[in-house]
Design a protein around this motif. Sequence first.
Motif, PDB file in Angstrom:
ATOM      1  N   ALA A 149      -2.890  21.436 -21.156  1.00  0.00           N
ATOM      2  CA  ALA A 149      -3.849  22.444 -21.624  1.00  0.00           C
ATOM      3  C   ALA A 149      -4.216  22.245 -23.087  1.00  0.00           C
ATOM      4  O   ALA A 149      -5.383  22.364 -23.464  1.00  0.00           O
ATOM      5  CB  ALA A 149      -3.263  23.844 -21.412  1.00  0.00           C
ATOM      6  N   GLY A 190      -5.563  18.258 -23.556  1.00  0.00           N
ATOM      7  CA  GLY A 190      -6.546  17.742 -22.607  1.00  0.00           C
ATOM      8  C   GLY A 190      -6.125  16.430 -21.961  1.00  0.00           C
ATOM      9  O   GLY A 190      -6.943  15.584 -21.638  1.00  0.00           O
ATOM     10  N   GLU A 233      -5.459  28.423 -29.728  1.00  0.00           N
ATOM     11  CA  GLU A 233      -5.782  27.327 -28.801  1.00  0.00           C
ATOM     12  C   GLU A 233      -5.079  27.521 -27.452  1.00  0.00           C
ATOM     13  O   GLU A 233      -5.648  27.245 -26.395  1.00  0.00           O
ATOM     14  CB  GLU A 233      -5.374  25.967 -29.395  1.00  0.00           C
ATOM     15  CG  GLU A 233      -6.096  25.577 -30.676  1.00  0.00           C
ATOM     16  CD  GLU A 233      -7.577  25.250 -30.468  1.00  0.00           C
ATOM     17  OE1 GLU A 233      -7.960  24.906 -29.333  1.00  0.00           O
ATOM     18  OE2 GLU A 233      -8.349  25.381 -31.443  1.00  0.00           O
ATOM     19  N   LYS A 287      -6.992  30.203 -25.678  1.00  0.00           N
ATOM     20  CA  LYS A 287      -8.308  29.675 -25.287  1.00  0.00           C
ATOM     21  C   LYS A 287      -8.188  28.726 -24.094  1.00  0.00           C
ATOM     22  O   LYS A 287      -9.042  28.709 -23.209  1.00  0.00           O
ATOM     23  CB  LYS A 287      -8.917  28.940 -26.500  1.00  0.00           C
ATOM     24  CG  LYS A 287     -10.427  28.794 -26.437  1.00  0.00           C
ATOM     25  CD  LYS A 287     -10.977  28.198 -27.709  1.00  0.00           C
ATOM     26  CE  LYS A 287     -11.296  26.736 -27.518  1.00  0.00           C
ATOM     27  NZ  LYS A 287     -11.858  26.121 -28.739  1.00  0.00           N
ATOM     28  N   ASN A 288      -7.140  27.923 -24.092  1.00  0.00           N
ATOM     29  CA  ASN A 288      -6.956  26.946 -23.019  1.00  0.00           C
ATOM     30  C   ASN A 288      -6.194  27.509 -21.826  1.00  0.00           C
ATOM     31  O   ASN A 288      -5.779  26.777 -20.938  1.00  0.00           O
ATOM     32  CB  ASN A 288      -6.243  25.699 -23.555  1.00  0.00           C
ATOM     33  CG  ASN A 288      -7.103  24.914 -24.512  1.00  0.00           C
ATOM     34  OD1 ASN A 288      -8.241  24.569 -24.188  1.00  0.00           O
ATOM     35  ND2 ASN A 288      -6.585  24.650 -25.707  1.00  0.00           N
TER      36      ASN A 288
END
Lengths: 352, 352
Positions: B170, B173, B321, B324-325
């Motif tokens: 996550a 990426g 992050e 968000k992910n």
Amino acid sequence: MTIKISIDCMGGDHGPSVTIPAAISFVNSEPGAELILVGMEDVIRAELKKHKADAHPRLSIVHASEQITMDDTLEVALRRKKDSSMRVAIELVKDAKAQASVSAGNTAALMAVSRYVLKTMAGVDRPAICSILPNQKDGPTYMLDLGANVDCEPHHLHQFAIMGSVLVAAMEGIARPTIGLLNVGTEDIKGNDVVKQTAKLLQADHERGALNFFGNVEGNDIFKGTTDIVVCDGFVGNVTLKAIEGMARFFKGVVFSEFKRNPLTMLGALIGRGALRAIAKRLNPSRYNGASLLGLRGLVIKSHGGADAYSYEWAIRRAFEAAKNDVQAHLSTMIAELMPRVPAQEEPSSTI
Amino acid sequence: MTIKISIDCMGGDHGPSVTIPAAISFVNSEPGAELILVGMEDVIRAELKKHKADAHPRLSIVHASEQITMDDTLEVALRRKKDSSMRVAIELVKDAKAQASVSAGNTAALMAVSRYVLKTMAGVDRPAICSILPNQKDGPTYMLDLGANVDCEPHHLHQFAIMGSVLVAAMEGIARPTIGLLNVGTEDIKGNDVVKQTAKLLQADHERGALNFFGNVEGNDIFKGTTDIVVCDGFVGNVTLKAIEGMARFFKGVVFSEFKRNPLTMLGALIGRGALRAIAKRLNPSRYNGASLLGLRGLVIKSHGGADAYSYEWAIRRAFEAAKNDVQAHLSTMIAELMPRVPAQEEPSSTI
């Protein structure tokens, strides 16, 4: 009195091209030393000739027809290659023809062959590997076990502490070296059961004045030099030591690449080369080469496999100093004194 | 969509003087973020005013009358200080008023309060602490557990591997992040029983394509970047991480003292300051601040207690992050998929 050290000349990544020059340099610097070079006689003789040392009065050769490689299994090292340079070098210690032995060979094989040939010291269940690391006080921190014992009971860690304490006392001339128990925090309630039980054993020794137990220490205390000795099991010790080595290489790589980045940084490096050299020297792992295999009926020192001649010479020096300071005798005395009850000799569950 | 993060403003060595400037800086750099500042309202308000940010539309305050200190026992953190800034910040996550929480407070207290308030995720026996370290490939190595669990069974390490894998996928990426099992050697026969059993569990997942298990890795592989994730128990992880931090401080100290030794080395440092700055930046632990508490029913990020504002901002960024992910949703899915049989929920034998 001359001190005799047997050298496994074939061991390590570079073999005689490193071990022989190191031996010559050491013997020339140390009038009280005599070195027995063990390995393929013709190879050793040729290397000695190359360095014009083939007639050195304090260098002798003992032939051994085989050598243990990094890939050899313990089975091969123990049962097949009975005339390996490593084994013959250790046998010289057993037969009292040498007072210590040095090898840069495979750690697991060296420990296994040493145990097999020399046997474990009375009162010691498991030998341990002890090495030194630099610290902020510009002194050494002794750390053990570094990988001989991946599963430890409290009485094993207790023995490691005793052996480490004797080694530091003899090598550094410190009367009552401090012992730290590696843990995840300094409070008594921290850690797993093995560590908590070990702390109790060490505390009892401390209270009756037998050992100087500082208490729990954390990973960063190794470099702070909080204690002279840091005790841990071989799994934790091995992983930590390799992580530290990896970090040092990473750090060195970053420093080099950044100073080589452009003409200006290169000029800075040129002008500041005194600093860079001093940094390299202070952080040079060569000075700390030579781990002690403790708890055997004889002194064995393990050099880093990739050591160069300068670094290998430090390992020989450690063997010499250990023999000179009578580490074995001190170990026997202290262990007989401190080991309350000796469990039956057992085989280690695993070695690296 | 705005992502809301609750900040335990009172936590850490420096409290609001670090957390508030970091929050202001982050919210100004990230238009999609809204921060909820938790702690003594008057103190927070004064600090905001000092930085002319008391009217910021994406900064709000939630008052909490108490704060957990570094010396507070778990008993105090859990039962007494029910209105601590740490606890209130985590409750905002539980009540879905924030998607993640950041604290620089006492790690043991943060883990205990998080477990108590949020509870453990279904299928997870024990939450773990995961942090990142720099590596030679200029990427991050994720490592867990770093101290939440000092005694681990194979199924715990297995869960850590799954959680680490989801986090890396996550956050970075990377579709199939590689998992390394920290051990004393790379061969299958190395290590203690727990590690060997864990390897079997991971290998089975690997063979059915569920995880990308690389195999055993050693301490130096952390810095080589051999695998994206390094899995170990909390004892080994904590000791290793602190040893690394200690080594880094030691190294930095040596570099500084040598370049300051005389006018010539100082000149070298001046001319080569670009290199020294780049070195400092590449090795700056600030960029890696922000450990994830994984396996809870909510996202909690732990900042280093001694973090400065720049470093604390990185911890806020990691929380942002992660939210968000959608790390939590991915974790739930993957754990439901991979966890074959879930042993009864248990209390950890010990936490740091």
